[in-house]
Scaffold this active site. Structure first.
Site, mmCIF file in Angstrom:
data_model
loop_
_atom_site.group_PDB
_atom_site.id
_atom_site.type_symbol
_atom_site.label_atom_id
_atom_site.label_comp_id
_atom_site.label_asym_id
_atom_site.label_seq_id
_atom_site.Cartn_x
_atom_site.Cartn_y
_atom_site.Cartn_z
ATOM 1 N N ASP A 181 0.761 -1.243 0.000
ATOM 2 C CA ASP A 181 0.000 0.000 0.000
ATOM 3 C C ASP A 181 0.796 1.299 0.000
ATOM 4 O O ASP A 181 0.602 2.134 -0.848
ATOM 5 C CB ASP A 181 -0.956 0.015 1.180
ATOM 6 C CG ASP A 181 -1.882 -1.185 1.157
ATOM 7 O OD1 ASP A 181 -1.743 -2.022 0.248
ATOM 8 O OD2 ASP A 181 -2.732 -1.271 2.024
ATOM 9 N N GLU A 413 2.485 -9.334 11.402
ATOM 10 C CA GLU A 413 2.169 -8.857 10.050
ATOM 11 C C GLU A 413 3.456 -8.535 9.296
ATOM 12 O O GLU A 413 3.598 -8.842 8.123
ATOM 13 C CB GLU A 413 1.283 -7.607 10.174
ATOM 14 C CG GLU A 413 0.744 -7.071 8.866
ATOM 15 C CD GLU A 413 -0.077 -5.800 9.069
ATOM 16 O OE1 GLU A 413 -0.122 -5.268 10.208
ATOM 17 O OE2 GLU A 413 -0.674 -5.326 8.085
HETATM 18 C C1 9WN Z 1 -5.887 -2.146 2.766
HETATM 19 C C2 9WN Z 1 -4.927 -7.230 4.669
HETATM 20 C C3 9WN Z 1 -4.291 -6.102 3.873
HETATM 21 C C4 9WN Z 1 -3.226 -6.630 2.890
HETATM 22 C C5 9WN Z 1 -2.409 -5.489 2.280
HETATM 23 C C6 9WN Z 1 -1.872 -4.606 3.404
HETATM 24 C C7 9WN Z 1 -3.030 -4.075 4.257
HETATM 25 C C8 9WN Z 1 -5.145 -2.765 3.958
HETATM 26 C C9 9WN Z 1 -5.006 -1.718 5.039
HETATM 27 O O1 9WN Z 1 -3.731 -5.184 4.809
HETATM 28 O O2 9WN Z 1 -3.875 -3.253 3.466
HETATM 29 O O3 9WN Z 1 -6.181 -3.117 1.820
HETATM 30 O O4 9WN Z 1 -6.040 -1.400 5.659
HETATM 31 O O5 9WN Z 1 -3.910 -1.198 5.259
HETATM 32 O O6 9WN Z 1 -1.101 -3.571 2.897
HETATM 33 O O7 9WN Z 1 -1.363 -6.035 1.501
HETATM 34 O O8 9WN Z 1 -3.839 -7.349 1.871
HETATM 35 O O9 9WN Z 1 -3.927 -8.009 5.262
#
Ligand code: 9WN
Length: 440
Positions: A181, A413
């Site tokens: 992200d 994570e």
């Molecule tokens: C937005 C769920 C997701 C991953 C992404 C990570 C994070 C979300 C957030 O979490 O993104 O989609 O709210 O930050 O960057 O890779 O799929 O684990």
């Protein structure tokens, strides 16, 4: 069968049985009836590329759940083939994740179950790879038959509707679509958009209530994320004339490498379900070649993000630039260059796995997510790339480095790229799942 113990980078033995039990218990705790949540606290719905990584690991311990997770996700596939990046759990309150279903305002799927609500953006297509890998561990031709046309439709959506640059590569329209992200990959493209933080007066960020704010994207970043999501939503999630109508249109090397890799997985699946593997192999070869021509910089030895609106490649050296190593048809000298960069002081394979960003960059940030920390999913992919191109020692070093950091710190994570400390949310599903795959 794996030996009972190995050593971490301080030469402490890793208790592989304990590690396996810990990972299994994370996955038991995060199962939510018909799908896995990435994290009970921070991410309480189903995410698209998470489901793929998770099901790869689940295949070893609960294959029925692995197939089920993919089935739940693809039940929410849109008629145009897109697989949404989040499928919202109707039992979770709107205030428990932002932006939730009310923000995305996607109507129920025509002809589909009325309770299914989703976002309107996508994530990297890792699902064909997942289906192929689950089938190898827990064969189920019926599941593959159900998934195959849906996986093909997903590819067709990406390669036809999202070819905004016209070169045969997929464009993403939001940093969230990359899964990486707030990677520095997007900084140049995002800097051209206004960051109106007043939007945060209207919306409450939930992430900074359940995670440490200095580890998460800044308010400026979030203001831009919301503006881009609002723009795409208000254009009806349509993909025509993206360059005129949308402020962020970029080609990511990891997303495109995973799209090509999905075609190779589909070629194998096609053979199982009685379809023609040829077109899938051809598409994989075409994407690989176009990526080398358009996204590879022989000067840095890495792939870079291409901004379709400006026609420029980003200069940032990020982990997505190493990811094309997963492609078997990458020219040998390009693969050698990626392998050398991955092992260099910019990234480094051990004792800790590869960080998300160049360690020598002045803005390398060991804490803020995707701007420095170590993530297991991209390292797991990179390890496959090393193995694919015959770098067995590097593949094994990376595997040991991943097991070691998770053994020491837990199924976090992501991890601090200097100390290995666990950061972000604990009990994170894809970390647990991919550890199980590495142990299998
Ligand atoms: C937005 C769920 C997701 C991953 C992404 C990570 C994070 C979300 C957030 O979490 O993104 O989609 O709210 O930050 O960057 O890779 O799929 O684990």
């Amino acid at each position: 069968m794996e030996q009972a113990s190995t050593e971490d980078h301080d030469h402490q033995p890793i208790d592989l049985d304990r590690l396996r039990r810990t990972a299994e218990s994370v996955l038991r705790g995060n199962w939510s009836g018909d799908h896995m949540v990435p994290s009970r606290t921070l991410y309480p719905h189903q995410w698209s590329w998470d489901a793929a990584f998770i099901s790869i690991g689940l295949a070893h311990v609960a294959p029925d759940r692995a197939w089920r997770d993919l089935r739940s996700l693809f039940t929410a596939q849109w008629p145009d083939g897109r697989v949404p990046h989040i499928v919202f759990d109707p039992g979770v309150s709107e205030k428990d994740y932002f932006p939730g279903p009310a923000f995305w305002d996607v109507p129920p799927l025509p002809g589909g179950p009325s309770h299914i609500r989703t976002t309107g953006i996508v994530q990297p297509p890792v699902h064909a790879l997942a289906a192929r890998m689950i089938h190898r561990v827990a064969p189920d031709v019926e599941e593959l038959r159900w998934l195959y046309p849906r996986l093909v439709a997903q590819q067709e959506y990406l390669l036809k509707q999202r070819d905004a640059g016209g070169a045969g590569l997929v464009s993403i329209v939001h940093p969230w679509e990359s899964g990486l992200d707030n990677s520095p990959s997007w900084d140049e493209a995002l800097a051209r958009l206004p960051a109106d933080v007043r939007v945060l007066d209207r919306y409450q960020r939930r992430d900074v209530q359940v995670a440490v704010a200095t580890h998460r994207p800044t308010n400026d970043d979030y203001a831009r994320y919301i503006a881009l999501a609002t723009s795409y939503r208000d254009n009806g999630y349509q993909d025509f004339d993206l360059l005129e109508r949308h402020g962020f249109v970029v080609e990511c090397p990891a997303f495109n490498a995973l799209t090509a890799d999905a075609e190779l997985a589909l070629a194998e699946i096609a053979q199982v379900v009685g379809a023609d593997p040829g077109p899938h192999r051809e598409r994989a070869a075409e994407i690989t070649q176009t990526m080398v021509e358009r996204l590879f910089d022989p000067g840095t030895g890495l792939f870079h993000v291409f901004d379709v609106r400006t026609g420029k490649r980003s200069e940032a050296r990020c982990v997505n630039g190493l990811m094309p190593l997963i492609l078997p048809e990458l020219p040998q000298e390009v693969a050698a260059s990626l392998a050398a960069e991955a092992a260099s002081g910019r990234f480094g394979l051990s004792p800790l796995p590869v960080p998300s960003y160049d360690r020598t960059a002045p803005d390398f940030d060991p804490l803020r997510y995707w701007r420095g920390p170590v993530w297991i999913n991209v390292n797991w992919l990179l390890r496959r790339g090393f193995a694919e191109h015959g770098y067995a020692l590097q593949a094994e070093a990376l595997r040991q480095a991943m097991l070691s950091v998770v053994d020491r710190s837990g199924c976090f994570e992501y991890f601090h790229p200097i100390t290995g400390e666990g950061i972000g949310t604990p009990e994170f599903s894809w970390t647990a799942a991919l550890v199980l795959d590495l142990l299998a």
